[in-house]
Structure formats: C-alpha cells, structure tokens
Design a protein around this motif. Structure first.
Motif, short mmCIF file in Angstrom:
data_model
loop_
_atom_site.label_atom_id
_atom_site.label_comp_id
_atom_site.label_asym_id
_atom_site.label_seq_id
_atom_site.Cartn_x
_atom_site.Cartn_y
_atom_site.Cartn_z
N ASP A 294 0.83 -1.21 0.00
CA ASP A 294 0.00 0.00 0.00
C ASP A 294 0.87 1.26 0.00
O ASP A 294 0.56 2.24 -0.69
CB ASP A 294 -0.92 0.01 1.23
N GLN B 173 2.09 1.88 -3.49
CA GLN B 173 1.08 2.47 -4.38
C GLN B 173 0.91 3.96 -4.10
O GLN B 173 0.74 4.76 -5.02
CB GLN B 173 -0.26 1.74 -4.22
N SER C 78 2.90 -0.05 -10.80
CA SER C 78 1.66 -0.14 -10.03
C SER C 78 0.95 -1.47 -10.30
O SER C 78 0.42 -2.10 -9.38
CB SER C 78 0.74 1.03 -10.36
N GLN D 3 -0.38 -4.35 -7.64
CA GLN D 3 -1.77 -4.79 -7.62
C GLN D 3 -1.87 -6.29 -7.85
O GLN D 3 -2.75 -6.96 -7.30
CB GLN D 3 -2.58 -4.03 -8.68
N TYR D 4 -0.98 -6.84 -8.67
CA TYR D 4 -0.97 -8.29 -8.90
C TYR D 4 -0.68 -9.04 -7.60
O TYR D 4 -1.40 -9.98 -7.23
CB TYR D 4 0.08 -8.64 -9.96
N SER E 48 -1.03 -7.96 -4.62
CA SER E 48 -2.09 -7.70 -3.63
C SER E 48 -3.36 -8.48 -3.92
O SER E 48 -4.26 -8.53 -3.08
CB SER E 48 -2.43 -6.21 -3.61
N ASN F 206 -5.37 -7.63 -6.43
CA ASN F 206 -6.31 -6.71 -7.08
C ASN F 206 -6.10 -6.80 -8.59
O ASN F 206 -5.58 -5.88 -9.23
CB ASN F 206 -6.08 -5.28 -6.58
N TRP F 207 -6.52 -7.91 -9.18
CA TRP F 207 -6.14 -8.18 -10.56
C TRP F 207 -6.85 -7.29 -11.56
O TRP F 207 -6.27 -6.93 -12.58
CB TRP F 207 -6.39 -9.66 -10.87
N GLU G 116 -7.66 -4.22 -11.08
CA GLU G 116 -6.93 -2.95 -11.01
C GLU G 116 -5.57 -3.08 -11.69
O GLU G 116 -5.10 -2.15 -12.35
CB GLU G 116 -6.76 -2.52 -9.55
N ALA G 117 -4.95 -4.26 -11.55
CA ALA G 117 -3.67 -4.49 -12.24
C ALA G 117 -3.85 -4.39 -13.75
O ALA G 117 -3.02 -3.80 -14.46
CB ALA G 117 -3.11 -5.86 -11.86
N GLN H 29 -4.26 -0.75 -14.73
CA GLN H 29 -2.96 -0.06 -14.72
C GLN H 29 -2.13 -0.46 -15.94
O GLN H 29 -1.45 0.38 -16.55
CB GLN H 29 -2.20 -0.38 -13.43
N THR I 278 -6.42 5.62 -16.27
CA THR I 278 -6.97 4.52 -15.47
C THR I 278 -8.48 4.68 -15.32
O THR I 278 -9.22 3.70 -15.37
CB THR I 278 -6.29 4.48 -14.09
#
Length: 803
Positions: free
Chosen positions: A423, A426, A452, A456-457, A459, A461-462, A464-465, A468, A752
């Motif tokens: 976090d 980011q 980024s 996200q990967y 984390s 958060n795919w 969002e990845a 990005q 984004t």
C-alpha cells in the motif's frame, strides 16, 4: 454632445441602467435573424470576439457579408477561412473611425496597450510608454469613460477584443515589431521574468536576431524546472530564428533536446542529437548531447544501445570531467537494469569518487540510487530500501535542479514492494505520477503504471492491475516509450492464464517476446520466462514448464539477483518436484532459506517455508508458511500456500500445527477444509477459474471435501460483476463528474479512469456514459429511501462531462 447629455441626466433623479452583454444564445439568434440562416459553430466562435456587444456583432456580420466572407449552404452560414487575428478591412476601419473622438495621445496609449494583450496593467503600460503613471492613468480614464476598457484596480482589460484587434492590426507590421521589442525591454527592466517577456521577443524578432535567441534561451532556462514543455517551445522558436550554423545553434539544439526528453518527446530528442553529432559541431556540446542520447535509450527501453553510447562518449576528448562522471553514473544505471551487478558496482564507485571531487549533486544522487539498487537486488532488501530512501531524500533537498528532477520514486516503490509494503508503494507511485504530470514530464509515466500493476498483482487486485497495465500501454503508445513493457505483457499473460483465458495469455506472451527480441535486453527478463513456463504448464507440458523456469532461475543465480528468488522460486520447486527433479527443488529451496535468513521479510520467509514444506511434504512447515504470508498483503501467495497446506493436511492422519502439539483426525480434517475453503474463496474472488478447477481437482484427489462458505465467484456481467474500484467510478460518473474530476477525486490517472469506464460499459452492456448514469441512478433509487431522488440531476450533469 452625448457627454453633456449624460452629465445633465446625472444631475437629475434619473436611473442609470447598465446593459449586460448578450448571451451566446442571444448572439446566435441575432446572427440568424440577420443572415436568415443558422450560424455554424465556426461563425459563432468568430462572433465571440464581439464580447456580447450587439453593435459589434452586427457590424462584424455586415463586414463579413460586404467582403464575401460568409458562405450560406442549406440552412447554415459558415465563415470563410480567415488568417488568425485578421479583421475584415471595413470593420477595422469602422471601429477606428468610431474611436476618432479620443485624443491622439489616448489612441496611441491604447495602441501600445493592444500590444500588451487583452488584459494589462497600467504600470506595465507606463513602463513601455516611458511616461509617468499618472499621465497614463488620465488616458485610461478617458478610454474607460468611453466604454473601451474596464478595470478592477490593478489590471485593465479591453471590453471587446474586436476593438483591441482593430487597434493592433491597424498599425504597420514594422511598428508592431518595434513596440513588442520595446515592451520586452521595458518589462524586463521593470523586473518581470524573461519567460513572461518571451512572447514579446518572439513577436518582435526577425530571422537572424541573435539577441532574441539569447532572450528565449534565458526564458527557457527559467521555465525548464516548472514547465519543460514551455521551455521546449521557446527553444524551438529560438532555433527557427538562427539562420547560420555555429556554436549558438548547437547550444540551442542541445538544450532543446534535453527539454524534449523531459517532456517525453524522445524520438524528436534523438533526431536532434544525432543530427548535430553526425555533422561538424561545437565540441562544447558533445557531452550534453551524448548524455541526452543515453537518457533517450534508457527511456525507450533500449538499454543495450545505451552502454555503447556511453563508452563512445567517454572516449571523446571533448568531454568535461563532470560529463564523464555523470556518464559513468548512467552506465551504472544501465548495468543495474541489465543485471550486470559487478560492472554496476565498479561504475558506481568511479562515479561516486569523481562526483564527490567535483561537488556534483546529480552524479552523486544517480550513483547512490544505483548502489541502493545493487544492495537490494543482491538480497539486502531492507538495507537497499534504507539506502534508496536516503538517495531519494538527498535528491529532494539537493541544491541542483537536475538532481531534484530525478525521479527515484519507481525504484523506491519497487523496494517497498520487496519488503511487503504494497500500500505504501502504491501511495508513493500516485504521488510521484501526479508530480510528473503537473510538471509536464511525461516520458516515464508508462513505467509508473507498469510498476503499479505489479503491486496490484501481488495484492490480489487483478482487475486494477489490468487497468494499470492498459493505462501504461496507452501512455507508451503516446510517448513511444517501451520501458517496462516486457514485465507488463508478462504480468497480463499470467493473469489471463490463471483466469483460463488462453487467447489473451498467448497474445501477451507473444508481445513480451517481441519486446525482448525487437528492443533488446529488458528489465526483469525472468518474468517473461515465468509467464512462458506457466503457459506450458497450463497446456500439460510440465517438464517443459520446469525447464523454462529453470533457465530463469539460472539467469538470476548467475547474475547474483537473489531478490527474484521468492518470485519464481515456489513455482519452480513445485514444477521440479512434479518432474522428478528433486535436486533442483532442493537447490532452489536452500537458496531461498539462505535469503530468508539474511532479511527480515515475511513473504520471503513464507516462500522459503513453502518450498521446504513441499520438498518434505511437511504440513507443519506449510502451516508456518501460511502464517508468514498471512502477515503480508499478498493475497495470491497466501491462497497458494493455503491450498498446499490443505492438501498436505488431508494426506496425513495427524499434523503438528504451528503452535506445537498433536491434533486428531477430526481436527486435522476441519483445519484442512478451512484452509481449502480460504484458498478457493480467494480464487473465486480473483476470477482465477483455472486455478479454481485445478485446486478443486487436487483437493478431491487428496480426499478432501470442501464447503461453500465465504465469498463466491463474481459474475461475468451486471452490477455484481463490477469491482470495488469500478463501483466507485460508476457512482462518480452518475454524479456527473468527468474523467479529470474522477481522477482527482480518486487520486488515480485519467487513463486509469477511462480504462475503468470502458470495463464498466462492457460488463453492463452499455454504450455511453449517459446510459451508465441512468443505470446507476436507477439502481441507487431502488435502494434509496422513499422520497430520495437525485437521478435526474445526475443524468443531466453526466451529459455535460467529457469522454
């Protein structure tokens, strides 16, 4: 006579009415009545110059008609193509005639004021006229009484731009040029920065005016740190004024190339550098041009091309010691990217020694950042982070503008990810990206989005990845920068593989290979091999997958880049065991354990425990791995560890939990099911369909029945298919916010936001933002208490937003 009448009325109890300008709609109606045709948008833009004054608007239309400058086709009226700033001759004559009641001195003052612009200060006008301010104020008072100008105290404005244009264009060209030069000199003497005076220099200069060229170079230097795009524009105009080759031309081109790099116009910068270096040139610019070429190569991802440029530059007899030191620092940067760590360390030592002796903050900062990266890549993750943060702090507080402009945020964010501070990484990326966008320094914005996407990967958060990654690719096409694309394509391929989308996976791997073979050596080359190995595994070619990952492993080991061990190590151990390569699995595990012993990072410890647990088929070690990953934000790796631990527990009658002691069959089965459910729930939340099917088959083979608790798989379409970020964007679209406003509200880039909007429209089977606003507000209305209705206003606002 009019003034006398006004004075007489003022003495009576009369009411004075101030007529406001006509609105845009009223001007359009006026034009339609006069032309008997609907005015086109282009004609309405011309009529804007009247400032809402009905007399001037009417006269402008009449002048266009008299001179045949309006075309009427069908029911629409269009203006002919006009040179910018040119008025119809009859209109200009009429306006100047109507000003003839003013004194010659007042008209001259207004003509000079027209040179200063639509808005000007009385003090600036007095400086250009070289007259006392009170005398100038007398003239301005008369013009204000006549309704020609208005003021708010400090600034004065022409009430109608047509009047200013008629005064300006009514002067001979030579007079206008002389007045612009006089304005430039007067304003500079009055203390205005050169960048604010540069426009006057440009308007007053002629080809071959070398004094104007120096003015523009000075203005560019002033603007460079805050607005590199403006600096590049000023230098481009200065270049156009230089008519002969020579040192001034070469120096101007060198400065222009460097500002183009900062703006992200790398191809232009490279053309300029090579055009100068390929011909006779001033030796004094050799070093700066070579430095510029190196930065272009690094920025475009052509690291392999940068090192020969550096070696050629260092051999040149024309470089200064400072330029040699900086080139040595850049050489270290290139070698870090290429994983030539011994060579990078040697270059760092040389650059540090030379930069200290020269007192060069820029060379010192680059070399210190390279040193930090070397330490981190060799496995000193926390030590490297501390050194990187020290280099970043030194750059921010440096007295050198060039050192302050260095962007070490990307390195800092990657180091934060290595120690599980995802976090924080980011947040650093967001702040760094916004700082660069504000300054117009766009060339490495793609890299911010690629990095980024990596965070996200990990984390989990795919979506969002992916957003990005798409933003990065959009920026990369705009600025023609390839840095980070190999990792981006590889990451996108792996997400597609985990989700069972083989077509996207194949496409992205092919793109990664094209980058590697077309551009040359790239940052993190093991990621492409990692993606290729997982692709082979997904097609049942396990031995081939293992061999591919083994190549990546040897690449990291031979380069001494131990920081990549936790990334590819667990997958390689898993594949090696499945292929009967126990020796390789043991080698990788031992290396990971050695790394874990030297750095206090939970995910590294988790990777080492997971690998050792797989090698020994030891549930207790796998449970320890789960606990290690649980203290990190790495959802994906935690899910994989949970799956391994569940399978191992299911395969034994008793196990030793992390806290010690024995548990019976019932407790073991219950714990195994809980871990299996946790892994499956994560796979469902990530839409990792292939991993879900594989894990379920593996758990069934181990005799483990799983429940259906927790989070279920997200649907493919409809509102329930949207991610949390997409729901947030959709709600702001429904409020009527445009992409720039949403980006500012959510602290993300406009690209984004656009990526999220595209995904939302696709998932909801909609075609426009208005449809999205309608759908969102209807959905909100169904959930809102009775009497709450914001739908109509939100939809109305959304119709005025940008795309």
């Amino acid at each position: 006579a009019l003034e006398a009448l006004k004075a007489e009325l003022a003495a009576l109890p009369a009411i004075r009415l101030q007529l406001d300008p006509l609105t845009d709609g009223e001007i359009a109606t006026l034009a339609e009545n006069l032309l008997l045709a609907r005015p086109s948008p282009a004609l309405l833009r011309e009529l804007d110059r009247a400032g809402g004054n009905p007399f001037l608007a009417t006269e402008l239309i009449s002048s266009y008609q008299r001179e045949g400058l309006i075309r009427t086709g069908g029911d629409q009226a269009d203006p002919a193509e006009l040179e910018p700033g040119v008025l119809p001759a009859s209109l200009a004559s009429m306006i100047r005639h109507r000003l003839s009641f003013l004194s010659d001195e007042t008209i001259y003052a207004l003509e000079v004021a027209s040179v200063l612009g639509s808005t000007f200060s009385a003090a600036d006008l007095a400086a250009v006229l070289d007259r006392p301010l009170l005398a100038v104020l007398d003239h301005l008072h008369g013009a204000a009484e006549a309704g020609i100008i208005s003021g708010d105290g400090r600034l004065v404005s022409f009430r109608h731009n047509l009047i200013r244009e008629s005064l300006y264009m009514g002067m001979p060209l030579a007079v206008r040029h002389s007045l612009h030069l006089a304005a430039a000199n007067a304003l500079l003497e009055a203390g205005l920065p050169a960048v604010e005076v540069a426009d006057h220099v440009l308007r007053g200069a002629a080809p071959g005016d070398l004094e104007a060229v120096e003015w523009l170079r000075t203005a560019a230097r002033q603007a460079g740190s805050r607005a590199p795009a403006i600096a590049a524009d000023l230098l481009g105009r200065a270049r156009a004024l230089i008519t002969k080759p020579g040192p001034l031309r070469d120096a101007t081109l060198s400065e222009l190339a460097m500002h183009l790099v900062v703006c992200g116009r790398l191809a232009e910068a490279e053309r300029i550098c090579r055009s100068v270096l390929d011909h006779d040139h001033d030796p004094a610019v050799e070093g700066s041009l070579r430095l510029c070429l190196v930065q272009v190569c690094v920025g475009r991802g052509r690291i392999g091309d940068a090192l020969p440029e550096i070696e050629a530059a260092i051999r040149s007899p024309h470089l200064t010691p400072l330029e040699r030191a900086r080139l040595r620092a850049w050489s270290a940067t290139c070698r870090v990217v290429l994983w030539d760590l011994p060579g990078a360390a040697d270059d760092c030592a040389a650059a540090l020694e030379a930069s200290r002796a020269l007192g060069d903050d820029l060379g010192l900062t680059i070399a210190r950042a390279d040193q930090a990266a070397i330490v981190s890549l060799r496995g000193g993750l926390r030590e490297g982070l501390a050194a990187g943060e020290a280099a970043l702090a030194a750059a921010r507080h440096s007295s050198s503008p060039e050192a302050r402009r260095l962007q070490l945020t990307l390195m800092h964010a990657l180091m934060l990810m290595d120690v599980d501070a995802l976090d924080e990484a980011q947040n650093a990326l967001r702040q760094g990206r916004h700082a660069r966008e504000r300054r117009g320094a766009r060339w490495n914005l793609p890299s911010y989005h690629f990095v980024s996407a990596i965070g996200q990967y990990f984390s989990g958060n795919w979506d969002e990845a992916i957003a990005q990654f798409e933003s990065a690719m959009d920026f990369a096409q705009e600025v023609v920068v390839y840095q980070g694309q190999l990792v981006g394509h590889s990451l996108r391929s792996m997400i597609a593989l985990h989700r069972g989308d083989s077509a996207v996976a194949e496409r992205e791997i092919a793109s990664a290979e094209a980058e590697a073979y077309g551009i040359g050596p790239q940052w993190r080359p093991d990621w492409m091999l990692w993606a290729k190995g997982l692709k082979s595994e997904s097609e049942g070619r396990v031995a081939e997958a293992m061999r591919t990952l083994a190549i990546a492993w040897r690449m990291c080991r031979e380069a001494g880049v131990t920081a990549e061990y936790p990334v590819i190590g667990p997958d390689l151990v898993r594949l090696a065991l499945a292929s009967g390569e126990g020796g390789l699995a043991e080698e990788v595990t031992a290396a990971l354990e050695a790394l874990a012993s030297q750095t206090d990072v939970a995910s590294v410890r988790g990777a080492a425990l997971r690998c050792r647990g797989l090698v020994r088929s030891d549930p207790a070690l796998l449970l320890e791995a789960v606990q290690a990953y649980r203290s990190t934000p790495r959802r994906w790796e935690l899910a994989l560890a949970c799956e391994d631990a569940a399978v191992a527990l299911a395969g034994t009658r008793s196990a030793v939990p992390a806290g010690g002691g024995q548990v019976g069959d019932v407790g073991t089965a219950r714990r195994a099911r809980a871990l299996a459910d946790e892994a499956l729930d994560t796979y469902r939340s990530l839409d990792a369909n292939r991993e879900l099917a594989r894990a379920q088959a593996r758990l069934r083979a181990a005799g483990l029945r799983t429940g259906t608790r927790g989070e279920r798989q997200r649907p493919r379409s409809g509102w329930a298919s949207l991610t949390a970020a997409e729901h947030e964007v959709a709600s702001l679209v429904a409020e009527g916010l445009g992409n720039p406003e949403i980006a500012a509200r959510l602290f993300i880039s406009r690209r984004t936001v656009q990526s999220h909007v595209s995904h939302i429209l696709e998932k909801l089977d909609l075609t426009s933002r208005v449809e999205l606003a309608v759908s969102a507000t209807r959905r909100h209305a169904k959930r809102a208490p009775a009497g709450h209705d914001g739908a109509q206003s939100a939809v109305a606002r959304s119709q005025g937003t940008d795309g």
